[in-house]
Each structure stands twice: as structure tokens, then as C-alpha cells.
Design an enzyme around this catalytic site. Sequence first.
Site, PDB file in Angstrom:
ATOM      1  N   LYS A  90      48.809 -18.909 -53.160  1.00  0.00           N
ATOM      2  CA  LYS A  90      47.570 -17.809 -52.544  1.00  0.00           C
ATOM      3  C   LYS A  90      46.272 -18.157 -52.527  1.00  0.00           C
ATOM      4  O   LYS A  90      45.671 -18.911 -53.466  1.00  0.00           O
ATOM      5  CB  LYS A  90      47.626 -16.637 -53.721  1.00  0.00           C
ATOM      6  CG  LYS A  90      46.925 -15.385 -53.200  1.00  0.00           C
ATOM      7  CD  LYS A  90      47.692 -14.307 -52.737  1.00  0.00           C
ATOM      8  CE  LYS A  90      46.756 -13.090 -51.808  1.00  0.00           C
ATOM      9  NZ  LYS A  90      46.475 -13.741 -50.569  1.00  0.00           N
ATOM     10  N   GLN A 111      41.271 -23.249 -56.842  1.00  0.00           N
ATOM     11  CA  GLN A 111      42.357 -21.834 -56.647  1.00  0.00           C
ATOM     12  C   GLN A 111      43.406 -21.642 -57.550  1.00  0.00           C
ATOM     13  O   GLN A 111      43.655 -20.479 -58.192  1.00  0.00           O
ATOM     14  CB  GLN A 111      42.904 -21.623 -55.105  1.00  0.00           C
ATOM     15  CG  GLN A 111      43.319 -20.323 -54.861  1.00  0.00           C
ATOM     16  CD  GLN A 111      42.092 -19.363 -54.329  1.00  0.00           C
ATOM     17  OE1 GLN A 111      41.349 -19.739 -53.471  1.00  0.00           O
ATOM     18  NE2 GLN A 111      42.041 -17.962 -54.764  1.00  0.00           N
ATOM     19  N   LYS A 114      41.634 -20.515 -60.917  1.00  0.00           N
ATOM     20  CA  LYS A 114      41.085 -19.064 -60.554  1.00  0.00           C
ATOM     21  C   LYS A 114      42.296 -18.150 -60.558  1.00  0.00           C
ATOM     22  O   LYS A 114      42.175 -17.108 -61.297  1.00  0.00           O
ATOM     23  CB  LYS A 114      40.189 -18.917 -59.179  1.00  0.00           C
ATOM     24  CG  LYS A 114      39.745 -17.632 -58.919  1.00  0.00           C
ATOM     25  CD  LYS A 114      39.279 -17.664 -57.643  1.00  0.00           C
ATOM     26  CE  LYS A 114      38.340 -18.554 -57.515  1.00  0.00           C
ATOM     27  NZ  LYS A 114      37.615 -18.665 -55.989  1.00  0.00           N
ATOM     28  N   LYS A 126      45.183 -23.327 -50.060  1.00  0.00           N
ATOM     29  CA  LYS A 126      44.221 -22.806 -49.456  1.00  0.00           C
ATOM     30  C   LYS A 126      44.414 -23.348 -48.003  1.00  0.00           C
ATOM     31  O   LYS A 126      45.053 -24.327 -47.775  1.00  0.00           O
ATOM     32  CB  LYS A 126      42.868 -23.585 -49.850  1.00  0.00           C
ATOM     33  CG  LYS A 126      41.574 -23.088 -49.609  1.00  0.00           C
ATOM     34  CD  LYS A 126      41.083 -21.655 -49.963  1.00  0.00           C
ATOM     35  CE  LYS A 126      39.795 -21.069 -49.341  1.00  0.00           C
ATOM     36  NZ  LYS A 126      39.228 -19.884 -50.231  1.00  0.00           N
ATOM     37  N   GLY A 165      41.517 -13.918 -46.407  1.00  0.00           N
ATOM     38  CA  GLY A 165      40.247 -14.188 -45.531  1.00  0.00           C
ATOM     39  C   GLY A 165      39.322 -15.271 -46.699  1.00  0.00           C
ATOM     40  O   GLY A 165      39.924 -15.560 -47.518  1.00  0.00           O
ATOM     41  N   ASP A 166      38.516 -15.621 -45.824  1.00  0.00           N
ATOM     42  CA  ASP A 166      37.469 -16.658 -46.338  1.00  0.00           C
ATOM     43  C   ASP A 166      36.479 -16.850 -45.418  1.00  0.00           C
ATOM     44  O   ASP A 166      36.371 -15.949 -44.601  1.00  0.00           O
ATOM     45  CB  ASP A 166      38.149 -18.118 -46.712  1.00  0.00           C
ATOM     46  CG  ASP A 166      36.961 -18.760 -47.528  1.00  0.00           C
ATOM     47  OD1 ASP A 166      36.613 -18.471 -48.526  1.00  0.00           O
ATOM     48  OD2 ASP A 166      36.610 -19.716 -47.006  1.00  0.00           O
ATOM     49  N   THR A 209      35.106  -9.011 -53.975  1.00  0.00           N
ATOM     50  CA  THR A 209      34.675 -10.239 -54.298  1.00  0.00           C
ATOM     51  C   THR A 209      33.411  -9.781 -54.934  1.00  0.00           C
ATOM     52  O   THR A 209      33.003 -10.387 -56.152  1.00  0.00           O
ATOM     53  CB  THR A 209      34.790 -11.420 -53.300  1.00  0.00           C
ATOM     54  OG1 THR A 209      36.015 -11.492 -53.026  1.00  0.00           O
ATOM     55  CG2 THR A 209      34.253 -12.670 -54.008  1.00  0.00           C
ATOM     56  N   ASN A 240      30.453 -11.550 -46.400  1.00  0.00           N
ATOM     57  CA  ASN A 240      31.328 -10.510 -47.216  1.00  0.00           C
ATOM     58  C   ASN A 240      30.830 -10.426 -48.614  1.00  0.00           C
ATOM     59  O   ASN A 240      30.623  -9.191 -49.232  1.00  0.00           O
ATOM     60  CB  ASN A 240      32.892 -10.708 -47.172  1.00  0.00           C
ATOM     61  CG  ASN A 240      33.635  -9.911 -47.801  1.00  0.00           C
ATOM     62  OD1 ASN A 240      34.074 -10.240 -48.956  1.00  0.00           O
ATOM     63  ND2 ASN A 240      33.970  -8.746 -47.600  1.00  0.00           N
ATOM     64  N   SER A 380      43.644  -9.290 -53.727  1.00  0.00           N
ATOM     65  CA  SER A 380      44.327  -9.381 -52.894  1.00  0.00           C
ATOM     66  C   SER A 380      45.999  -9.384 -53.550  1.00  0.00           C
ATOM     67  O   SER A 380      46.921  -9.016 -52.892  1.00  0.00           O
ATOM     68  CB  SER A 380      44.405 -11.015 -52.321  1.00  0.00           C
ATOM     69  OG  SER A 380      43.446 -10.907 -51.588  1.00  0.00           O
TER      70      SER A 380
HETATM   71  P1  NDP Z   1      31.465 -15.121 -44.975  1.00  0.00           P
HETATM   72  O1  NDP Z   1      31.944 -15.953 -43.743  1.00  0.00           O
HETATM   73  O2  NDP Z   1      31.644 -13.439 -44.916  1.00  0.00           O
HETATM   74  O3  NDP Z   1      29.899 -15.310 -45.127  1.00  0.00           O
HETATM   75  C1  NDP Z   1      29.369 -16.610 -45.459  1.00  0.00           C
HETATM   76  C2  NDP Z   1      27.888 -16.602 -45.702  1.00  0.00           C
HETATM   77  O4  NDP Z   1      27.300 -17.763 -45.921  1.00  0.00           O
HETATM   78  C3  NDP Z   1      27.219 -16.289 -44.278  1.00  0.00           C
HETATM   79  O5  NDP Z   1      26.020 -15.905 -44.741  1.00  0.00           O
HETATM   80  C4  NDP Z   1      26.812 -17.709 -43.772  1.00  0.00           C
HETATM   81  O6  NDP Z   1      25.836 -17.728 -42.862  1.00  0.00           O
HETATM   82  C5  NDP Z   1      26.502 -18.537 -44.838  1.00  0.00           C
HETATM   83  N1  NDP Z   1      26.784 -19.859 -44.663  1.00  0.00           N
HETATM   84  C6  NDP Z   1      28.163 -20.303 -44.199  1.00  0.00           C
HETATM   85  N2  NDP Z   1      28.241 -21.740 -44.386  1.00  0.00           N
HETATM   86  C7  NDP Z   1      27.233 -22.054 -44.634  1.00  0.00           C
HETATM   87  C8  NDP Z   1      26.188 -23.504 -44.652  1.00  0.00           C
HETATM   88  N3  NDP Z   1      26.926 -24.470 -44.398  1.00  0.00           N
HETATM   89  N4  NDP Z   1      24.973 -23.227 -45.087  1.00  0.00           N
HETATM   90  C9  NDP Z   1      24.151 -22.033 -45.265  1.00  0.00           C
HETATM   91  N5  NDP Z   1      24.829 -20.951 -45.452  1.00  0.00           N
HETATM   92  C10 NDP Z   1      26.094 -20.800 -44.961  1.00  0.00           C
HETATM   93  O7  NDP Z   1      32.043 -15.603 -46.177  1.00  0.00           O
HETATM   94  P2  NDP Z   1      32.354 -15.017 -47.336  1.00  0.00           P
HETATM   95  O8  NDP Z   1      31.173 -14.065 -48.027  1.00  0.00           O
HETATM   96  O9  NDP Z   1      33.878 -14.468 -47.350  1.00  0.00           O
HETATM   97  O10 NDP Z   1      32.505 -16.128 -48.561  1.00  0.00           O
HETATM   98  C11 NDP Z   1      31.187 -16.690 -49.059  1.00  0.00           C
HETATM   99  C12 NDP Z   1      31.665 -17.509 -50.182  1.00  0.00           C
HETATM  100  O11 NDP Z   1      32.560 -16.784 -51.056  1.00  0.00           O
HETATM  101  C13 NDP Z   1      32.623 -18.952 -49.766  1.00  0.00           C
HETATM  102  O12 NDP Z   1      32.325 -20.166 -50.735  1.00  0.00           O
HETATM  103  C14 NDP Z   1      33.999 -18.409 -50.210  1.00  0.00           C
HETATM  104  O13 NDP Z   1      34.884 -19.406 -50.318  1.00  0.00           O
HETATM  105  C15 NDP Z   1      33.711 -17.648 -51.367  1.00  0.00           C
HETATM  106  N6  NDP Z   1      34.740 -16.579 -51.534  1.00  0.00           N
HETATM  107  C16 NDP Z   1      34.938 -15.559 -50.746  1.00  0.00           C
HETATM  108  C17 NDP Z   1      35.820 -14.536 -51.113  1.00  0.00           C
HETATM  109  C18 NDP Z   1      36.247 -13.305 -50.300  1.00  0.00           C
HETATM  110  O14 NDP Z   1      36.925 -12.601 -50.698  1.00  0.00           O
HETATM  111  N7  NDP Z   1      35.575 -13.310 -49.103  1.00  0.00           N
HETATM  112  C19 NDP Z   1      36.829 -14.620 -52.489  1.00  0.00           C
HETATM  113  C20 NDP Z   1      36.253 -15.865 -53.279  1.00  0.00           C
HETATM  114  C21 NDP Z   1      35.147 -16.655 -52.687  1.00  0.00           C
HETATM  115  P3  NDP Z   1      26.020 -17.655 -41.264  1.00  0.00           P
HETATM  116  O15 NDP Z   1      26.598 -16.230 -40.974  1.00  0.00           O
HETATM  117  O16 NDP Z   1      24.833 -18.132 -40.545  1.00  0.00           O
HETATM  118  O17 NDP Z   1      27.475 -18.587 -41.144  1.00  0.00           O
END
Ligand code: NDP
Length: 448
Positions: A90, A111, A114, A126, A165-166, A209, A240, A380
Amino acid sequence: MAYVDEVLEKVKAKNADQPEFIQAVTEVLNSLRPVVDANEAQYRKLAILERITEPDRQIMFRVPWLDDNGNVQVNRGFRVQFNNSIGPYKGGIRLHPSVNLSIIKFLGFEQVFKNSLTTLPIGGGKGGSDFDPKGKSDNEIMKFCQSFMTELSKYIGADTDVPAGDIGTGAREIGFMFGQYKRIRDLYEGVLTGKGLTYGGSLARTEATGYGLLYLTEEMVKCHGDKMEGKVVAISGSGNVAIYATQKAQQLGAKVVTVSDSTGWIYDEEGIDVELLKEVKEVKRARLTEYAAAKKSAQYFEKKNGEHGVWQYKVDIALPCATQNELDIEDAKMLVANGVKYVAEGANMPTTIEATEYFQANNVPFVGGKAANAGGVATSALEMSQNSERLSWSFEEVDSKLKGIMVGIYHAIDDAAKKYGMEGNYVAGANIAGFEKVVNAMIAQGVC
Ligand code: NDP
């Protein structure tokens, strides 16, 4: 040589071109030393560390798709199935140009621990692609997702591997991928999570999250004899995780003053307006400049020379929610100098090892993503349960289960750290608590 050092050397030699994977393995194995030392002869004989750092399998494939101009584009797809000792693989699917095997392996490895911490029966994996969803039309996104799933569908299933998603993969992408899986396999099953509510999604998954991060943070704050009310919070990202972390922090009485994206950040001394942020990011899919244009108290700053921006302010709590290595030693020094009291990771590995150690050395309670952002994968798994029983639970039911899981995780990592004489070291606590359960299952299942 100690068993941990021996395996670290082997991992570095075998994966020399994978810095993120080496970083994650180094961090985890170093923090597991007390457990490994206590069981060294048995673990060495069973090659536990060699097995746990080598994925069950890693799949790489071509993803060809047709763009709106009729040109064929080609991306690379990945799925790393890391460890299924305690349940089906997962883990999410990341769509971002930076994606490579090292990043997917580091995420898959983390993961495993976690998912174990959630107490639910899920293994670790992943996936992703170097496809950049930015600037693509809905039609192009669909073409990519269908092509990606055409290959991926051979390796996944509701009882085998359940992606989610991610970064870059939200409800729209999951919908297109689910549609293609159903079409190819002729199976209506819970093969993906993060689905839309009309076709098997779980209420509260979108919020999970970010909300989970705050439930855990609230418990940590409480256990330090403190309260969330009135706390000033810095959050990075505006995706997100960041959006729902902001929302829950404010529901708990805190004030969030920053958010960011890959090109800039916002400082809003009145507190972030979550509804406006959602409108800009979730509906318009626009830049943060639009947020600043719509709110007087907000200042927008463009990122220059890779600076991170959001960590320079005087805040009580820092919650990195964007991406890996976005909070480094200089940022940690600024936060500590400004009196930060708690740090918890919403993103995966956003804090560098040096920065983590700096917080710990300065007695700032720090919870890593493995524990702090486990609410997403936990929910999830609750979506998988609902799909299996073909029932849907109410928002309140899912949310209260999520809260129970996050509070439970805080105490599990706190207890594990205490058990091995490392009170307050939540990073070690999380790795140990997650590791022990997986290793016990591996040992029980023999050499496989
Ligand atoms: P999203 O794609 O919804 O948002 C990511 C955010 O981070 C955006 O604001 C994006 O900006 C910014 N970002 C992405 N890449 C970079 C970079 N290289 N430098 C600076 N800013 C960056 O992703 P999520 O919110 O889902 O995920 C965020 C983090 O949380 C990740 O590490 C993910 O693995 C982790 N995570 C997510 C989960 C989930 O349920 N969604 C669960 C557990 C962990 P921009 O829009 O400009 O790209």
C-alpha cells in the site's frame, strides 16, 4: 563491525546512484541500533536487515501517450513493492518530473514502517512517474493515466497491491486510473484508494493526512502540558496535506501564518484563509499570487536561489507539508532561534538529517513523517475495509477512527522510545515500533 554498519555499507555500495534511498535507510537503520544490537545474532543469521532494505520487486515501465497536438510523449512509470509481510502493498503514486527510482524506493521503504505504525494490515509500496501534470489538459491527464494503468494493472489488485494518491495524483487522476483498471481487468474492486465518493471512496480521506497530522500534534502538545489554542504555526506547501493541516490547526484554535508552493510563499499575519486557499489551489489550480491578490493582509514572496522562506518567522509550531528536504539545517537554526516549540512532518522526509538532529539537540519535540503523516494511509486502509464489506461509513465515524489511530501512534512511538532508553526521541520510537511488528511477521513467515 556492527551489523547495522555492515548492512549500511552494502546498501550504499549496491545503490550508489540513489541518494534519497540511502538517506532514508541510513536514518532508519541508525535509529534502530538499540533493537538490532539487542537481537544481533538472530537478525544477522536471518539476514533481516539485508531483506528489509531490498524491495520484494521493483517494476519500471514505458508510459506512451498522445498529447493534444497529436504528438507521442513517453514517460517512465515505477512501482516498487517493498514489503508485504503484514498485508498487501500500500502506498501512493507520485507524478512529478523529479520522480526516479531512488525517490520511489525511499518512499516505499519508509511506507513499510509507517503502515505498520497504523496498526492496520497493510504492507509497504510506492509508485509514480516523471510525468508533469502541470499545464496539461484534462484530456492529456486522462491519456497519461490510462496508459500508466494499462501496464500497472498487471501487478496490482485489491489483495495484492493497492496504490493511492500522492504529489500530483489527486481525485481526478485516481478516477481515470480506476476507470482504466476496471475496463482492463473487468473487476469492480478496491484496487485504488482516494476514489470519488460515488464509486467507493471514503469520507474524510481527502482531509485525513492533514487532520491526522494535527491530531497527533495536539496529543504531543497536550502530553507536554501545553495546548494548541493560540499557537502560531508555519506550514509549507499548499497541496492536499497543507490545506487540511491548516484547516484543522485553525479548528483547534491555532493560527497558521504561512503556506507555500514550488515558486513562492505567503506570510499572512492575520492567519491563512483556508476557504480562499482552497478556491485558489483546488478549484482554480492557480499560483499563490492569486491568494495574495485577493487578501490584503497576505504578503507574497517569490522563491530565489532555492530558499524555503516559510521557516524564517517566529512561530510555535512548524509543520513541513510540501516535499522532501525542504527544511535544512539553516532553516532549523532559524526556527530554534525564533523559539519554535514543536515540529511534526506532514510531508515525507521534508527535514534533512542534520536539521532533525539540530531540533533534537535543542530539545524541540520532533515527530517524523512516518508517524505524523500516517493518517492518510490509515484512512486509505479504512477505505479498503469499507470496499471489502461494500458499505460506507459516515464522516464522523471515519474521522473518529482516524483520531484514535493518530493518538495511538503518538503513544506507541513515545512508549517505544522510552522502552529503549531514548525518551522523547520520536524518530527512533517510530522506526522501532514500526520495525518490530514487520520483523516479527518476517521471522514467523520464514525465509521469503
Ligand atoms: P500535493 O501535490 O497536493 O501538494 C504538494 C505541495 O508541495 C504543493 O504545494 C507543491 O507546490 C509543493 N511542492 C511539490 N514539489 C515541490 C518542490 N520540489 N519544491 C517546493 N514545493 C514543492 O501533494 P500532497 O499534499 O498530497 O503531498 C505533500 C507531501 O505529503 C508529500 O511529501 C507526500 O508524499 C506527503 N504525503 C501525502 C499524503 C496524502 O495523503 N496526500 C499522505 C502522506 C504523505 P506546487 O503546486 O507549486 O507544485
